[in-house]
Design a protein around this motif. Sequence first.
Motif, PDB file in Angstrom:
ATOM      1  N   LYS A   6      22.789  72.296  30.722  1.00 59.01           N
ATOM      2  CA  LYS A   6      23.842  71.314  30.439  1.00 59.01           C
ATOM      3  C   LYS A   6      24.801  71.172  31.615  1.00 59.01           C
ATOM      4  N   SER A   7      25.287  72.297  32.161  1.00 56.62           N
ATOM      5  CA  SER A   7      26.239  72.281  33.262  1.00 56.62           C
ATOM      6  C   SER A   7      25.493  72.257  34.585  1.00 56.62           C
ATOM      7  N   SER A   8      25.955  71.425  35.518  1.00 51.14           N
ATOM      8  CA  SER A   8      25.297  71.318  36.819  1.00 51.14           C
ATOM      9  C   SER A   8      25.882  72.330  37.804  1.00 51.14           C
ATOM     10  N   PRO A   9      25.071  72.840  38.737  1.00 50.22           N
ATOM     11  CA  PRO A   9      25.577  73.786  39.736  1.00 50.22           C
ATOM     12  C   PRO A   9      26.422  73.096  40.795  1.00 50.22           C
ATOM     13  N   VAL A  10      27.280  73.855  41.462  1.00 52.48           N
ATOM     14  CA  VAL A  10      28.079  73.365  42.577  1.00 52.48           C
ATOM     15  C   VAL A  10      27.872  74.294  43.765  1.00 52.48           C
ATOM     16  N   LEU A  11      28.141  73.781  44.975  1.00 54.05           N
ATOM     17  CA  LEU A  11      27.937  74.547  46.193  1.00 54.05           C
ATOM     18  C   LEU A  11      29.277  74.764  46.877  1.00 54.05           C
ATOM     19  N   VAL A  12      29.587  76.024  47.162  1.00 59.39           N
ATOM     20  CA  VAL A  12      30.792  76.394  47.905  1.00 59.39           C
ATOM     21  C   VAL A  12      30.334  77.210  49.105  1.00 59.39           C
ATOM     22  N   GLY A  13      30.419  76.595  50.299  1.00 63.13           N
ATOM     23  CA  GLY A  13      29.877  77.266  51.473  1.00 63.13           C
ATOM     24  C   GLY A  13      28.391  77.485  51.302  1.00 63.13           C
ATOM     25  N   ASN A  14      27.958  78.740  51.388  1.00 62.13           N
ATOM     26  CA  ASN A  14      26.543  79.027  51.132  1.00 62.13           C
ATOM     27  C   ASN A  14      26.382  79.767  49.806  1.00 62.13           C
ATOM     28  N   ARG A  15      27.280  79.490  48.877  1.00 62.73           N
ATOM     29  CA  ARG A  15      27.215  80.089  47.546  1.00 62.73           C
ATOM     30  C   ARG A  15      26.972  79.003  46.497  1.00 62.73           C
ATOM     31  N   VAL A  16      25.922  79.166  45.708  1.00 63.85           N
ATOM     32  CA  VAL A  16      25.636  78.273  44.584  1.00 63.85           C
ATOM     33  C   VAL A  16      26.272  78.872  43.341  1.00 63.85           C
ATOM     34  N   ILE A  17      27.110  78.068  42.675  1.00 64.64           N
ATOM     35  CA  ILE A  17      27.805  78.521  41.477  1.00 64.64           C
ATOM     36  C   ILE A  17      27.305  77.693  40.306  1.00 64.64           C
ATOM     37  N   ALA A  18      26.808  78.371  39.292  1.00 62.03           N
ATOM     38  CA  ALA A  18      26.292  77.688  38.111  1.00 62.03           C
ATOM     39  C   ALA A  18      26.748  78.442  36.866  1.00 62.03           C
ATOM     40  N   VAL A  19      26.910  77.692  35.779  1.00 59.98           N
ATOM     41  CA  VAL A  19      27.277  78.298  34.498  1.00 59.98           C
ATOM     42  C   VAL A  19      26.162  77.993  33.510  1.00 59.98           C
ATOM     43  N   ASP A  20      25.597  79.029  32.909  1.00 61.08           N
ATOM     44  CA  ASP A  20      24.491  78.795  31.982  1.00 61.08           C
ATOM     45  C   ASP A  20      25.011  78.332  30.625  1.00 61.08           C
ATOM     46  N   ASP A  21      24.078  77.993  29.727  1.00 61.68           N
ATOM     47  CA  ASP A  21      24.455  77.427  28.434  1.00 61.68           C
ATOM     48  C   ASP A  21      25.247  78.411  27.575  1.00 61.68           C
ATOM     49  N   ARG A  22      25.179  79.687  27.886  1.00 61.99           N
ATOM     50  CA  ARG A  22      25.913  80.702  27.128  1.00 61.99           C
ATOM     51  C   ARG A  22      27.272  81.023  27.747  1.00 61.99           C
ATOM     52  N   GLY A  23      27.678  80.250  28.752  1.00 55.00           N
ATOM     53  CA  GLY A  23      29.003  80.428  29.320  1.00 55.00           C
ATOM     54  C   GLY A  23      29.106  81.503  30.371  1.00 55.00           C
ATOM     55  N   ARG A  24      28.007  81.906  30.991  1.00 52.60           N
ATOM     56  CA  ARG A  24      28.039  82.929  32.044  1.00 52.60           C
ATOM     57  C   ARG A  24      27.996  82.249  33.416  1.00 52.60           C
ATOM     58  N   MET A  25      29.036  82.483  34.226  1.00 50.89           N
ATOM     59  CA  MET A  25      29.064  81.952  35.589  1.00 50.89           C
ATOM     60  C   MET A  25      28.262  82.866  36.499  1.00 50.89           C
ATOM     61  N   ILE A  26      27.334  82.280  37.243  1.00 56.58           N
ATOM     62  CA  ILE A  26      26.430  83.034  38.104  1.00 56.58           C
ATOM     63  C   ILE A  26      26.592  82.524  39.528  1.00 56.58           C
ATOM     64  N   VAL A  27      26.793  83.435  40.479  1.00 54.99           N
ATOM     65  CA  VAL A  27      26.937  83.091  41.893  1.00 54.99           C
ATOM     66  C   VAL A  27      25.710  83.600  42.639  1.00 54.99           C
ATOM     67  N   CYS A  28      25.054  82.703  43.383  1.00 51.42           N
ATOM     68  CA  CYS A  28      23.844  83.069  44.119  1.00 51.42           C
ATOM     69  C   CYS A  28      24.001  82.695  45.586  1.00 51.42           C
ATOM     70  N   ASP A  29      23.271  83.396  46.438  1.00 47.30           N
ATOM     71  CA  ASP A  29      23.204  83.069  47.853  1.00 47.30           C
ATOM     72  C   ASP A  29      22.325  81.833  48.024  1.00 47.30           C
ATOM     73  N   ALA A  30      22.874  80.776  48.657  1.00 41.78           N
ATOM     74  CA  ALA A  30      22.139  79.518  48.793  1.00 41.78           C
ATOM     75  C   ALA A  30      20.926  79.665  49.703  1.00 41.78           C
ATOM     76  N   ASP A  31      20.949  80.622  50.620  1.00 42.50           N
ATOM     77  CA  ASP A  31      19.839  80.783  51.553  1.00 42.50           C
ATOM     78  C   ASP A  31      18.684  81.562  50.950  1.00 42.50           C
ATOM     79  N   THR A  32      18.996  82.596  50.166  1.00 48.99           N
ATOM     80  CA  THR A  32      17.948  83.466  49.629  1.00 48.99           C
ATOM     81  C   THR A  32      17.680  83.260  48.143  1.00 48.99           C
ATOM     82  N   GLY A  33      18.657  82.680  47.422  1.00 45.47           N
ATOM     83  CA  GLY A  33      18.519  82.530  45.986  1.00 45.47           C
ATOM     84  C   GLY A  33      18.865  83.774  45.200  1.00 45.47           C
ATOM     85  N   HIS A  34      19.227  84.860  45.889  1.00 46.53           N
ATOM     86  CA  HIS A  34      19.539  86.113  45.203  1.00 46.53           C
ATOM     87  C   HIS A  34      20.898  86.027  44.513  1.00 46.53           C
TER      88      HIS A  34
END
Length: 413
Positions: A6-34
């Motif tokens: 439902k919620s779309s991810p956003v990019l801050v620098g090389n960090r992908v920030i996404a919130v899943d349907d259960r309300g958990r914000m997840i930050v990942c490295d944009a280069d590695t996906g980790h």
Amino acid sequence: GCNIGKSSPVLVGNRVIAVDDRGRMIVCDADTGHEITRKNLGTSMRSTPLVADGKIYACTTEGRWWTLKLVGDKIKEVQKLRLPPHDECYGSPIVSHGRIYLPTSEAMYCIEDTAQKHGVALMALTPAEQVGLPGPHHVQVVPAEVLLATGAKQKFSLNFFDGGGRPIKAPATAAKFTLEGPGEIDEQGNYSAPTGSTHTSTTVRVKVGELKGMARVRIVPPLPWKFDFSGGEVPITWVACRYRHIIRDVDGKKVMVKITTIPKGTRSQGWLGPVDLHDYTVQADVRGAATDGRMPDIGLIAQRYTVDLMGAAQKLQIRTWPPMLEKRMGKTIDFAWQPNLWYTLKVRVSNVGDKAVVQAKVWPHGQAEPAAWTIEADDEAPNRNGSPGLYGNATNAEIFYDNLTVTPNPSTN
């Protein structure tokens, strides 16, 4: 695991920030996906986070408002609060001119830091955007789409953009306007629509040096309207209809058919004219086919009210907002009708004092029109105007239309 649907991810620098349907914000490295870190914001999330002023703004479905900041690889809380009870958030926050706007089920909130100086600035161009930057690269005709009454006038203006997509001043080269269709246009882009009673369209084309642009005009006369499809085409002025309907010879005459084989839109609406119309009657001869005993739904729309001849349910329904049929406004009655037979469906909407009165009748084509309305409903929170339209669900079987008219309601004086 997580489900981000439902919620779309956003990019801050090389960090992908996404919130899943259960309300958990997840930050990942944009280069590695980790995954780097995560934070629980609430029980569910539908809106998309907003990144502005070095912060992350997010609101969960149940109304938990968060102001967050990425500090290194950590999510730091700047502020959190709870919206009033029963105030749910499904729309995403946006920012404009130093203010944040948050739409919810109960209100539109505007958040402002009055101690800050507000302003608007263009983003710096990337090296790729700067390639071929100088000079005009695109001309935009405004408006790009317009609906006009017969005899009306419209001024078309031009916007110019460089190779980076940034607006620039108009070049010295004079613009040359031409038309593909009826009407007249002068050298300054002043268009005059044709008079008469024909539903038609015109393409406005402009050339400035080597640049080319275009706009489209639909021209619709005042009521009454009558369509019998004898010309062999779905009217060019109708919106969302040509893709889903064809003209076919049936019983020695041409009729319009909503087909079942289109990739998308077997259940859809189409619009016939301007949205400011009110107090009018829509009538058409309709017929539903049957496939393995399954029938379609056939509807006419007047002033934002749909009257639906429901094949599978064998009912006749008045509605204005399907998800809120009981709470908002709606009425349904049993109504038996047969496939492969023509019926006449007539829908009238009238503004009467503080309410809208919706009336409809259905009878076998060729028989005398009954005096009484088959179904009637009042809307105490009325839609005051709206375009005439078509509703149809042809997923199960084809829908046929003929002799469609839109007429002003008879005077009650």
